[in-house]
Design a protein around this motif. Structure first.
Motif, PDB file in Angstrom:
ATOM      1  N   ARG A  56     -17.142  16.618  74.856  1.00  0.00           N
ATOM      2  CA  ARG A  56     -16.555  17.716  74.770  1.00  0.00           C
ATOM      3  C   ARG A  56     -15.105  17.650  75.624  1.00  0.00           C
ATOM      4  O   ARG A  56     -14.359  18.326  75.829  1.00  0.00           O
ATOM      5  N   GLY A  57     -15.151  16.517  76.658  1.00  0.00           N
ATOM      6  CA  GLY A  57     -13.895  16.295  77.237  1.00  0.00           C
ATOM      7  C   GLY A  57     -13.939  16.277  78.692  1.00  0.00           C
ATOM      8  O   GLY A  57     -15.234  16.788  79.300  1.00  0.00           O
ATOM      9  N   ALA A  89      -9.766  15.608  60.045  1.00  0.00           N
ATOM     10  CA  ALA A  89     -10.367  16.454  60.636  1.00  0.00           C
ATOM     11  C   ALA A  89      -9.612  17.897  60.298  1.00  0.00           C
ATOM     12  O   ALA A  89     -10.181  18.904  59.976  1.00  0.00           O
ATOM     13  N   ALA A  90      -8.328  17.853  60.247  1.00  0.00           N
ATOM     14  CA  ALA A  90      -7.494  19.054  59.960  1.00  0.00           C
ATOM     15  C   ALA A  90      -8.002  19.541  58.333  1.00  0.00           C
ATOM     16  O   ALA A  90      -8.030  20.833  58.273  1.00  0.00           O
ATOM     17  N   GLN A 227     -12.113  27.556  64.601  1.00  0.00           N
ATOM     18  CA  GLN A 227     -13.009  26.735  63.592  1.00  0.00           C
ATOM     19  C   GLN A 227     -12.501  25.393  63.721  1.00  0.00           C
ATOM     20  O   GLN A 227     -13.343  24.634  63.538  1.00  0.00           O
ATOM     21  N   LEU A 228     -11.273  25.143  64.252  1.00  0.00           N
ATOM     22  CA  LEU A 228     -10.571  23.654  64.373  1.00  0.00           C
ATOM     23  C   LEU A 228     -11.491  22.868  65.349  1.00  0.00           C
ATOM     24  O   LEU A 228     -12.126  21.921  65.172  1.00  0.00           O
ATOM     25  N   GLN A 229     -11.877  23.789  66.421  1.00  0.00           N
ATOM     26  CA  GLN A 229     -12.811  23.324  67.700  1.00  0.00           C
ATOM     27  C   GLN A 229     -14.074  22.996  67.193  1.00  0.00           C
ATOM     28  O   GLN A 229     -14.538  21.887  67.357  1.00  0.00           O
ATOM     29  N   TYR A 234     -18.402  19.052  65.143  1.00  0.00           N
ATOM     30  CA  TYR A 234     -19.499  18.877  64.396  1.00  0.00           C
ATOM     31  C   TYR A 234     -19.339  17.458  63.524  1.00  0.00           C
ATOM     32  O   TYR A 234     -20.176  16.644  63.608  1.00  0.00           O
ATOM     33  N   MET A 235     -18.096  16.984  63.469  1.00  0.00           N
ATOM     34  CA  MET A 235     -17.892  15.888  62.946  1.00  0.00           C
ATOM     35  C   MET A 235     -17.697  14.634  64.025  1.00  0.00           C
ATOM     36  O   MET A 235     -17.550  13.433  63.527  1.00  0.00           O
TER      37      MET A 235
END
Length: 387
Positions: A56-57, A89-90, A227-229, A234-235
């Protein structure tokens, strides 16, 4: 603040750096919690730049994300292990089976491969469009078109797209507009000033700037951010703190480096324009480059990357030309301090649209930080070798 000042100070919040100038490099997988209360707080707020789990960073990631967002724009930034990881990913975050994607025909080669091999397998249809289409892209939109993907200038052949015109069509039809902004980096093009919803960069190139780390970034609007986050997490997408540290260091000198790349590339390109062997200079600052007027309107400058075509030349002659070069090395990627030369692009096979059938062999150069006169002498020697 002016851009030069932002480049120096972006991402240097004391909550990330402490008393140091630069944020420390945190190597972490497990994050420990002293109390159940602390654990519950982290579970509730783990998306908000607090330490929760390494993927998560950490403050290393958070400082870089802050810097990228401040300098490129958008709501926030995520970091990926490579440029193509960011591209995939995008696309995977906003496309699903049955959707339609409009992809510029001059996209980066691995982006095309991802569309043709992975998205097709998932039941996502891709249509490749002419980079010079502008608002004519409205005629290609289907009921299930969800994303328009741009890359400007185009990979290898350097066409400049009319991003504002495409943005108007995208917004009218509620379609997400993405851009591969690697050429634009943090200096040459401001995507959110021209109507883009999501911007991707191969930070491997000019942001890192020294050819020693792989990294990708995505910034996006607040609407797309949740949604991107989530989908990126998930990936399993993340990046190593050491690579991020190199990118953070690269940011501090990017404006100075880009200006040197730009000045030297213009000098080399103008010299090439005088050569009898050269047919076409594909550099956005040259009037014969497709979309030159759009570049003058929308861009803040150029950098070290451009291509040129020869009037003629056999495979053997091009091989001799490249083998004779000394300062220019052959290698993939660009954006480092070194100069590169590449050729043997099969544009007929790599493009869906027959835009380059009438031109001779193409050579792409990246002009590094060497003295431009030395680079010109190196090229002159290579031309002499094939006479």
């Amino acid at each position: 603040m002016k851009k030069d000042t932002k480049i120096v100070h972006a991402g240097r919040d004391k909550k990330w750096t402490g008393q140091a100038v630069n944020p420390p490099v945190y190597h972490a997988s497990t994050i420990l919690f002293d109390t159940v209360k602390d654990l519950k707080f982290a579970l509730k707020n783990f998306k908000n730049k607090i330490m929760f789990y390494g993927r998560r960073g950490t403050p290393t990631h958070f400082a870089f994300r802050d810097a990228m967002t401040e300098l490129e724009g958008g709501h926030d930034c995520l970091v990926y292990p490579s440029g193509i990881a960011a591209v995939s990913a995008a696309l995977l975050s906003f496309l699903r089976s049955g959707d339609h994607l409009l992809m510029v025909d001059t996209c980066y080669g691995p982006t095309r491969a991802f569309c043709n091999k992975m998205l097709k397998k998932m039941g996502i249809e891709t249509t490749y469009y002419d980079p010079m289409i502008g608002d004519g892209i409205k005629d290609l939109i289907k009921d299930n078109t969800k994303v328009i993907f741009t890359e400007s200038p185009g990979s290898i052949t350097m066409e400049i797209q009319d991003i504002p015109a495409i943005s108007k069509v995208a917004k009218k039809n509620d379609i997400i507009l993405m851009i591969d902004n690697t050429y634009g980096n943090l200096v040459n093009f401001n995507p959110y000033d021209h109507g883009v919803d999501l911007s991707i960069q191969a930070a491997t190139k000019y942001i890192v700037g020294h050819s020693d780390a792989m990294l990708g970034t995505i910034t996006c609007t607040e609407k797309l951010w949740p949604q991107l986050q989530d989908y990126s997490y998930y990936m399993g997408q993340t990046a190593a703190p050491d690579d991020i540290n190199l990118a953070m260091r690269g940011i501090r000198t990017i404006k100075t480096r880009i200006k040197q790349h730009e000045n030297s590339a213009l000098k080399v390109a103008k010299w090439l324009e005088t050569r009898d062997e050269v047919d076409l200079i594909l550099h956005p600052a040259f009037k014969d480059c497709p979309g030159h007027e759009i570049w003058k309107r929308d861009f803040n400058g150029s950098n070290g990357l451009f291509s040129f075509t020869l009037k003629q030349g056999s495979e053997k002659e091009i091989s001799t030309f490249l083998d004779t070069l000394n300062l220019f090395k052959m290698g993939f990627s660009w954006g480092g301090f070194e100069s590169l030369a590449m050729s043997f692009y099969d544009l007929k096979a790599e493009r869906d649209l027959p835009l380059w059938d009438d031109y001779g062999p193409l050579i792409r150069l990246h002009i590094g930080l060497e003295d431009a006169d030395d680079l010109i002498a190196d090229l002159e020697k290579a031309f002499d070798a094939i006479k």
